[in-house]
Design an enzyme around this catalytic site. Structure first.
Site, mmCIF file in Angstrom:
data_model
loop_
_atom_site.group_PDB
_atom_site.id
_atom_site.type_symbol
_atom_site.label_atom_id
_atom_site.label_comp_id
_atom_site.label_asym_id
_atom_site.label_seq_id
_atom_site.Cartn_x
_atom_site.Cartn_y
_atom_site.Cartn_z
ATOM 1 C CG HIS A 102 -2.169 -0.792 1.044
ATOM 2 N ND1 HIS A 102 -2.162 -2.153 0.881
ATOM 3 C CD2 HIS A 102 -3.482 -0.422 1.012
ATOM 4 C CE1 HIS A 102 -3.396 -2.588 0.754
ATOM 5 N NE2 HIS A 102 -4.219 -1.563 0.825
ATOM 6 C CG ASP A 166 -7.065 -4.976 2.088
ATOM 7 O OD1 ASP A 166 -6.323 -3.976 2.051
ATOM 8 O OD2 ASP A 166 -7.965 -5.174 1.243
ATOM 9 C CB SER A 643 -10.987 0.603 4.212
ATOM 10 O OG SER A 643 -9.939 0.216 5.042
ATOM 11 N NE ARG A 645 -8.822 2.874 5.086
ATOM 12 C CZ ARG A 645 -9.111 3.559 3.978
ATOM 13 N NH1 ARG A 645 -9.512 4.802 4.041
ATOM 14 N NH2 ARG A 645 -8.978 3.010 2.785
HETATM 15 C C1 MIC Z 1 -8.743 -0.237 0.401
HETATM 16 O O1 MIC Z 1 -8.892 -0.817 -0.677
HETATM 17 O O2 MIC Z 1 -9.492 0.673 0.778
HETATM 18 C C2 MIC Z 1 -7.621 -0.652 1.308
HETATM 19 C C3 MIC Z 1 -6.657 0.437 1.362
HETATM 20 O O3 MIC Z 1 -6.976 -1.787 0.767
HETATM 21 C C4 MIC Z 1 -8.208 -0.960 2.664
HETATM 22 C C5 MIC Z 1 -7.223 -1.255 3.707
HETATM 23 C C6 MIC Z 1 -6.620 -0.072 4.331
HETATM 24 O O4 MIC Z 1 -7.271 0.968 4.469
HETATM 25 O O5 MIC Z 1 -5.466 -0.189 4.726
HETATM 26 C C7 MIC Z 1 -9.228 -2.080 2.699
HETATM 27 O O6 MIC Z 1 -9.883 -2.292 1.708
HETATM 28 O O7 MIC Z 1 -9.436 -2.710 3.740
HETATM 29 FE FE1 SF4 Z 2 -4.734 -2.335 -2.768
HETATM 30 FE FE2 SF4 Z 2 -7.133 -2.173 -1.597
HETATM 31 FE FE3 SF4 Z 2 -6.717 -1.235 -4.078
HETATM 32 FE FE4 SF4 Z 2 -6.687 -3.790 -3.672
HETATM 33 S S1 SF4 Z 2 -8.434 -2.444 -3.394
HETATM 34 S S2 SF4 Z 2 -5.224 -2.658 -4.910
HETATM 35 S S3 SF4 Z 2 -5.753 -3.970 -1.662
HETATM 36 S S4 SF4 Z 2 -5.815 -0.485 -2.169
#
Ligand code: MIC
Ligand code: SF4
Length: 754
Positions: A102, A166, A643, A645
């Site tokens: 990321h 994730d 997300s 997160r």
């Molecule tokens: C996303 O696609 O929004 C992310 C970034 O992969 C997130 C994880 C994150 O915020 O670190 C997710 O989908 O869980």
């Molecule tokens: Fe990365 Fe999340 Fe985007 Fe997938 S959806 S490429 S894990 S930021």
């Protein structure tokens, strides 16, 4: 079944336990009078901690489960590991991996961007790599690829249960694994050998008939399903695909469909084990796993007569390519209606950038099909009209398409090949072709398209579709192009139509692994030292939160009454903020800065009731905290969608929030709030949302908190009579302890001390 087969080629001693799974399943079957089971139920029940006594009612009971694996990506792993460290254990109890994907910003192309990221993020990568070495976690270095692609290529197996920090973890459903997105605190439980808790999901069946052909691709299945179910339609449910149409989809295509099930809030998505999965296992050097799965095949699909809570049917032979967006992934428009929609909604017609790849769509098949379209254009003497970027999902994919020529085709076509990482999908994009605030359109093969997500520009209209349509529209440079019906002009001005895409599902000459990007944990881990500098602005050791004071909370201000969509991107923005994912105090400066204040329709501008002044959301929250005032947030439907997160829950907790009161929650976010000792509450009467004014004060009768009972909230309007409303919640006994102790982590610490 009792054969010993390793889960992955990268570890030793972690076996696939079909024998135990089958034993558990038989216990549950007997208890259920042998009623037919869905595949989703089979995976969950075969991973029960206590199959004899576990209560099982879909949509009601909390299941205690024993996942086979844990996976974390770098933006969430930091917080997960910081929490795991406070649990004081010598190593993880469940096989785990960490993936660096990321934190790599797209700027000028793969290699240089990677080098820049390694430099900028050195402290964080060093922390993760030493912590992984210390606690016996496999570490995938920056450049290795996107977590979900690496999991599919190396770790997923049919019938397995995995959790990942994730939301797109369900990607592994393409290999018949139930893979579920969670917050870091959930991952910590499993790493620390506690069972993992999940509300027994409902199961939505999607029956596929017919066969994909022409421009229709696996992505279009999920784009259509998203249109049917909407962003909250999958909440509390597993989506289970089945039916004769399944066999026309490659394993990686199935992964795409499962991946984007996150966009409809589904707990996970699943396909039954079939020959396409076997072929993929074989191609990725896991034939032995495929063979083993065949011996257990009867339990790797639904039983005949299995009942779904609801059922959707899609005839693939009639499925049209779709484009979803802008601003929300469930606004689905079939390509034949898209031109009209662009006009009717006044979406910017010119397509500025086409982006393919990401964890959703970067398989060998995706890249081959996309390259076939680009080649068709090149053969007619034309190239990409819009800017064009390619993000390979893994080093293995990149190396393989470099060897087989697709990569050169993309470059000839005018494309920029980015690092094997998330890049523009998560706002790690130094975009320079338009100015901030300028209205424009981009089309990607990604999964999510919330406001500002890709480039921090709220005026960017982001659409998601298949890589095939991205490439076709990139050639035309306009949203008004439908490759099924419209012609293009070749270099001499002659009209031609693009050929429908073609491409191999799997590389005929096998995969090229590319560079070695894996770090296995060392045998002797006792000397490894994990360092966190006290002056770091990127990492911060976590302090335990205070326990509940045992009293009702009175006279709380509403920090913000948020209106409309409040996704995790609004609550804790990614992009430029990703760098603070290991530092709670610093990242808290982005708390709710994207949420729309219902009082003035603005983002990040709220009134501080103590002095009547307007300020930023984190600024006002910090002021309340300094004054010892706890506060609540009020929100709308599906609050916290997107997300996994946990920062979106940790930040309000850190800045003094007590409760988040909304019309409904997205699953992962609701759990994250509970874990951090917050109160996620919902209006028992959704219409009560409208009654509240942003300047009301509220009392929360926390002493009433009990399983299955609503909590009373007294509302004191600034001018007017006080009144009471009821708030619902989904706390169970154990979770109430988290609230009382201040967090799940405090609860764990208390248990180990006793
Ligand atoms: C996303 O696609 O929004 C992310 C970034 O992969 C997130 C994880 C994150 O915020 O670190 C997710 O989908 O869980
Ligand atoms: Fe990365 Fe999340 Fe985007 Fe997938 S959806 S490429 S894990 S930021």
């Amino acid at each position: 079944l009792s054969k010993k087969v390793e889960m992955t080629n990268w570890e030793t001693g972690n076996y696939i336990n079909y024998a135990k799974m089958s034993e558990n399943l038989n216990i549950v079957r007997q208890r259920m009078n042998n009623r037919p089971l869905t595949y989703a139920e089979k995976i969950l029940y075969s991973h029960l901690d206590n199959p004899h006594e576990q209560e099982i009612e879909r949509g009601v009971s909390y299941l205690k489960l024993r996942p086979d694996r844990v996976a974390c990506q770098d933006a969430t792993a930091q917080m997960a590991i910081l929490q795991f460290m406070s649990a004081g254990m010598p190593s993880v109890a469940t096989p785990s991996t960490v993936h660096c994907d990321h934190l790599i910003e797209a700027q000028i192309g793969g290699e240089k961007d990677l080098a820049r990221a390694q430099d900028i993020n050195k402290e964080v990568y060093d922390f993760l790599s030493t912590a992984c070495a210390k606690y016996n976690i496999g570490f995938w270095k920056p450049g290795s690829g996107i977590i979900h692609q690496i999991i599919l290529e190396n770790y997923a197996f049919p019938g397995g249960l995995m959790i990942g920090t994730d939301s797109h973890t369900p990607n592994a459903g393409g290999l018949g694994m139930a893979a579920i997105g969670v917050g870091g605190a959930d991952a910590v439980d499993v790493m620390a050998n506690l069972p993992w808790e999940l509300k027994a999901p409902k199961v939505i069946g999607v029956k596929l008939t017919g066969e994909l052909s022409g421009w229709a691709s696996p992505k279009d299945i999920i784009l259509k399903v998203a249109g049917i179910l909407t962003v909250k339609g999958g909440t509390g449910a597993i989506i289970e695909y089945h039916g004769p149409g399944v066999d026309s989809i490659s394993a990686t295509g199935m992964a795409t469909i499962c991946n984007m099930g996150a966009e409809i809030g589904a707990t996970t998505s699943l396909f039954p084990f079939n020959d396409r999965m076997y072929d993929y296992l074989n191609a990725t050097k896991r034939k032995h796993i495929g063979d083993f799965s065949r011996t257990y095949a009867k339990e790797l699909k639904e039983d005949q007569g299995a009942e779904y809570d609801s059922l959707i049917e899609i005839n693939l032979s009639e499925l049209e390519p779709h484009i979803n967006g802008p601003f929300t992934p469930d606004l689905a428009t079939p390509i034949s209606k898209f031109k009209e929609a662009v006009k009717a909604n006044n979406w910017p017609e010119e397509m500025k950038v086409g982006l393919i790849g990401s964890c959703t769509n970067s398989s060998y098949e995706d890249m081959s099909r996309a390259a076939s379209i680009a080649r068709d254009a090149l053969d007619h003497g034309i190239k990409a009209k819009a800017l064009f970027t390619v993000t390979p999902g893994s080093e293995q994919i990149r190396a393989t398409i470099e060897r087989d020529g697709q990569l050169q085709t993309f470059e000839e076509f005018g494309g920029m090949v980015l690092a094997n990482a998330c890049g523009p999908c998560i706002g790690q994009w130094d975009r320079r072709d338009v100015k901030k605030g300028e209205k424009n359109s981009i089309v990607s093969s990604y999964n999510r398209n919330f406001t500002s997500r890709n480039d921090a520009n709220p005026a960017t209209h982001a659409f998601v579709t298949s890589p095939d349509l991205v490439v076709a529209m990139t050639i035309a440079g306009t949203l008004n192009f439908n490759p099924l019906t419209d012609s293009l002009k070749d270099k001499d001005g002659n009209e031609f139509k693009l050929k429908a895409p073609t491409g191999d599902g799997l590389p005929a000459n096998g995969y090229d692994p590319g560079m070695d990007t894996y770090q296995a944990p060392p045998q002797d881990r006792s000397q490894v030292n994990v360092a966190v500098s006290p002056t770091s602005d990127r990492l911060q050791i976590l302090e335990p939160f205070n326990a509940w004071d045992g009293k009702d909370a009175t006279d709380l201000p509403i920090l913000i009454k948020a209106q409309g969509k409040t996704t995790t991107d609004h609550i804790s923005m990614a992009g430029p903020w990703l760098k603070y994912r290991g530092h709670l105090d610093n990242i808290s400066n982005n708390m709710l800065i994207g949420a729309i204040n219902s009082a003035n329709g603005e983002a990040n501008n709220i009134e501080n009731y103590t002095n009547g002044e307007f300020g930023t959301v984190p600024g006002v929250a910090r002021d309340y905290k300094a004054k010892g005032i706890r506060w609540v947030v009020v929100g709308d439907w599906n609050y916290g969608e997107g997300s996994s997160r946990e920062h979106a829950a940790l930040e309000p907790r850190h800045l003094g929030g007590l409760a988040i009161i909304v019309r409904s929650f997205a699953r992962i976010h609701e759990t994250n709030l509970k874990k951090q000792g917050m109160l996620p509450l919902t209006f028992s009467e959704p219409a009560d949302y409208d009654k509240l004014n942003p300047d009301d004060k509220v009392d929360l009768l926390c002493t009433e908190l009990a399983v299955g009972k609503p909590m009373t909230m007294k509302v004191h309007p600034k001018n007017g009579e006080s009144y009471e409303i009821k708030l619902s919640h989904t706390f169970n006994e154990g979770q109430i302890e988290w609230f009382k102790n201040g967090s799940a982590l405090n609860t764990m610490a208390k248990a180990t001390k006793n």
